[in-house]
Design a protein around this motif. Structure first.
Motif, PDB file in Angstrom:
ATOM      1  N   ASN A   2     -55.701  24.408  25.387  1.00 35.17           N
ATOM      2  CA  ASN A   2     -54.540  23.570  25.635  1.00 35.17           C
ATOM      3  C   ASN A   2     -53.651  23.491  24.389  1.00 35.17           C
ATOM      4  O   ASN A   2     -54.022  22.860  23.398  1.00 35.17           O
ATOM      5  N   PRO A   3     -52.459  24.093  24.430  1.00 30.35           N
ATOM      6  CA  PRO A   3     -51.603  24.078  23.238  1.00 30.35           C
ATOM      7  C   PRO A   3     -51.086  22.693  22.853  1.00 30.35           C
ATOM      8  O   PRO A   3     -50.637  22.492  21.727  1.00 30.35           O
ATOM      9  N   ASP A   4     -51.167  21.736  23.770  1.00 30.94           N
ATOM     10  CA  ASP A   4     -50.753  20.370  23.439  1.00 30.94           C
ATOM     11  C   ASP A   4     -51.852  19.592  22.728  1.00 30.94           C
ATOM     12  O   ASP A   4     -51.601  18.539  22.156  1.00 30.94           O
ATOM     13  N   LYS A   5     -53.063  20.115  22.758  1.00 31.35           N
ATOM     14  CA  LYS A   5     -54.214  19.413  22.185  1.00 31.35           C
ATOM     15  C   LYS A   5     -54.933  20.238  21.120  1.00 31.35           C
ATOM     16  O   LYS A   5     -55.457  19.683  20.154  1.00 31.35           O
ATOM     17  N   ALA A  56     -57.961  29.208   3.984  1.00 30.50           N
ATOM     18  CA  ALA A  56     -56.986  29.254   5.074  1.00 30.50           C
ATOM     19  C   ALA A  56     -55.685  28.562   4.661  1.00 30.50           C
ATOM     20  O   ALA A  56     -55.692  27.647   3.833  1.00 30.50           O
ATOM     21  N   VAL A  57     -54.588  29.022   5.250  1.00 26.46           N
ATOM     22  CA  VAL A  57     -53.279  28.416   4.991  1.00 26.46           C
ATOM     23  C   VAL A  57     -52.977  27.401   6.085  1.00 26.46           C
ATOM     24  O   VAL A  57     -53.571  27.443   7.165  1.00 26.46           O
ATOM     25  N   ASP A  58     -52.041  26.504   5.804  1.00 25.40           N
ATOM     26  CA  ASP A  58     -51.679  25.551   6.852  1.00 25.40           C
ATOM     27  C   ASP A  58     -50.729  26.221   7.849  1.00 25.40           C
ATOM     28  O   ASP A  58     -50.178  27.297   7.588  1.00 25.40           O
ATOM     29  N   LEU A  59     -50.548  25.585   8.997  1.00 26.52           N
ATOM     30  CA  LEU A  59     -49.758  26.189  10.073  1.00 26.52           C
ATOM     31  C   LEU A  59     -48.316  26.482   9.667  1.00 26.52           C
ATOM     32  O   LEU A  59     -47.821  27.584   9.959  1.00 26.52           O
ATOM     33  N   VAL A  65     -50.009  37.316  27.198  1.00 24.81           N
ATOM     34  CA  VAL A  65     -48.921  36.854  26.340  1.00 24.81           C
ATOM     35  C   VAL A  65     -48.583  35.379  26.583  1.00 24.81           C
ATOM     36  O   VAL A  65     -48.194  34.665  25.654  1.00 24.81           O
ATOM     37  N   THR A  66     -48.755  34.899  27.801  1.00 23.87           N
ATOM     38  CA  THR A  66     -48.437  33.508  28.106  1.00 23.87           C
ATOM     39  C   THR A  66     -49.289  32.554  27.271  1.00 23.87           C
ATOM     40  O   THR A  66     -48.794  31.552  26.749  1.00 23.87           O
ATOM     41  N   PHE A  67     -50.560  32.868  27.136  1.00 21.53           N
ATOM     42  CA  PHE A  67     -51.455  32.025  26.341  1.00 21.53           C
ATOM     43  C   PHE A  67     -51.005  31.987  24.880  1.00 21.53           C
ATOM     44  O   PHE A  67     -50.779  30.916  24.306  1.00 21.53           O
ATOM     45  N   ASP A  68     -50.884  33.169  24.264  1.00 25.99           N
ATOM     46  CA  ASP A  68     -50.524  33.223  22.847  1.00 25.99           C
ATOM     47  C   ASP A  68     -49.142  32.638  22.602  1.00 25.99           C
ATOM     48  O   ASP A  68     -48.933  31.907  21.633  1.00 25.99           O
ATOM     49  N   TRP A  69     -48.186  32.954  23.486  1.00 25.49           N
ATOM     50  CA  TRP A  69     -46.834  32.436  23.296  1.00 25.49           C
ATOM     51  C   TRP A  69     -46.804  30.919  23.415  1.00 25.49           C
ATOM     52  O   TRP A  69     -46.076  30.247  22.682  1.00 25.49           O
ATOM     53  N   SER A  70     -47.592  30.337  24.323  1.00 23.15           N
ATOM     54  CA  SER A  70     -47.571  28.881  24.469  1.00 23.15           C
ATOM     55  C   SER A  70     -48.006  28.200  23.167  1.00 23.15           C
ATOM     56  O   SER A  70     -47.423  27.182  22.764  1.00 23.15           O
ATOM     57  N   PHE A  71     -48.990  28.763  22.482  1.00 21.93           N
ATOM     58  CA  PHE A  71     -49.420  28.192  21.200  1.00 21.93           C
ATOM     59  C   PHE A  71     -48.381  28.447  20.106  1.00 21.93           C
ATOM     60  O   PHE A  71     -48.099  27.560  19.294  1.00 21.93           O
ATOM     61  N   PHE A  79     -44.157  26.658  16.461  1.00 23.95           N
ATOM     62  CA  PHE A  79     -42.800  26.743  15.902  1.00 23.95           C
ATOM     63  C   PHE A  79     -42.067  25.417  16.097  1.00 23.95           C
ATOM     64  O   PHE A  79     -41.402  24.924  15.191  1.00 23.95           O
ATOM     65  N   GLU A  80     -42.213  24.853  17.279  1.00 24.51           N
ATOM     66  CA  GLU A  80     -41.543  23.589  17.598  1.00 24.51           C
ATOM     67  C   GLU A  80     -42.046  22.445  16.709  1.00 24.51           C
ATOM     68  O   GLU A  80     -41.255  21.674  16.172  1.00 24.51           O
ATOM     69  N   SER A  81     -43.353  22.346  16.537  1.00 21.07           N
ATOM     70  CA  SER A  81     -43.908  21.214  15.778  1.00 21.07           C
ATOM     71  C   SER A  81     -43.706  21.336  14.271  1.00 21.07           C
ATOM     72  O   SER A  81     -43.666  20.329  13.567  1.00 21.07           O
ATOM     73  N   THR A  82     -43.581  22.558  13.761  1.00 18.69           N
ATOM     74  CA  THR A  82     -43.420  22.747  12.320  1.00 18.69           C
ATOM     75  C   THR A  82     -41.966  22.874  11.888  1.00 18.69           C
ATOM     76  O   THR A  82     -41.667  22.781  10.700  1.00 18.69           O
ATOM     77  N   GLY A  83     -41.089  23.160  12.841  1.00 21.46           N
ATOM     78  CA  GLY A  83     -39.685  23.387  12.498  1.00 21.46           C
ATOM     79  C   GLY A  83     -39.413  24.777  11.965  1.00 21.46           C
ATOM     80  O   GLY A  83     -38.286  25.083  11.566  1.00 21.46           O
TER      81      GLY A  83
END
Length: 182
Positions: free
Chosen positions: A17-20, A77-80, A101-107, A112-116
């Motif tokens: 779940n990319p939201d969790k 490891a690096v941060d997101l 691709v749907t799985f990987d793209w959703s994450f 991208f959205e959460s980090t800006g």
């Protein structure tokens, strides 16, 4: 579209779940497309990053087991935001290619959205499952289109399944075999 490089991308995550859940590994092969019929796909760059999870408490234990997550291997490891900044720079103008691709793209989209961090990939995406379904639909030897089955069908070895770089190298080899089919 042939002028754009292909960015073969695979992610390992702490769940489905990319939201969790979180990205914990990014594998990417940047590939130049052939300029002529019969030409070769040339790997022009690679990226293999372990990403530091921020919320291991939300991880699915089974996902961590499958991905081989352990604190020792992720110590550097690096941060997101760092990982996505590097990925965005390397994949500028590239077309994303992935097994499912749907799985990987959703994450990635969520990341991208959460980090800006600005995603700089060219808009179209190529899904190996869809490509395999179209090319192999009438072949009775193929019942499933997951990476393991496609690798088996095409005799492509995946040295370390469920590690991002090994999976993406396998995906790239499967892609070349699929493209070569009539």
């Amino acid at each position: 579209m042939k002028k754009h490089p292909l960015a073969f991308i695979d992610l390992e995550t702490t769940g489905l779940n990319p939201d969790k859940h979180e990205i914990i590994e990014i594998g990417c092969l940047l590939v130049r497309q052939p300029v002529s019929v019969g030409g070769t796909f040339d790997v022009i760059d690679e990226l293999d990053l372990k990403v530091k999870p921020s919320h291991l408490e939300t991880a699915e234990p089974e996902a961590l087991r499958i991905n081989g997550y352990n604190d020792a291997d992720w110590i550097f490891a690096v941060d997101l935001p760092q990982a996505l900044t590097v990925l965005a720079k390397k994949t500028d103008g590239a077309i994303m290619v992935a097994q499912n691709v749907t799985f990987d793209w959703s994450f990635l989209h969520r990341g991208f959205e959460s980090t800006g961090v600005q995603n700089r990939m060219y808009f179209p995406k190529i899904d190996i499952i869809s490509l395999a379904f179209g090319k192999l639909y009438n072949d009775l030897r193929v019942e499933r289109y997951n990476l393991r089955e496609l690798a088996r069908f095409f005799n492509v070895e995946n040295e370390k399944a469920h590690s991002a770089m090994s999976d993406i190298k396998t995906t790239f080899e499967v892609y070349k075999k699929l493209i070569a089919l009539p």
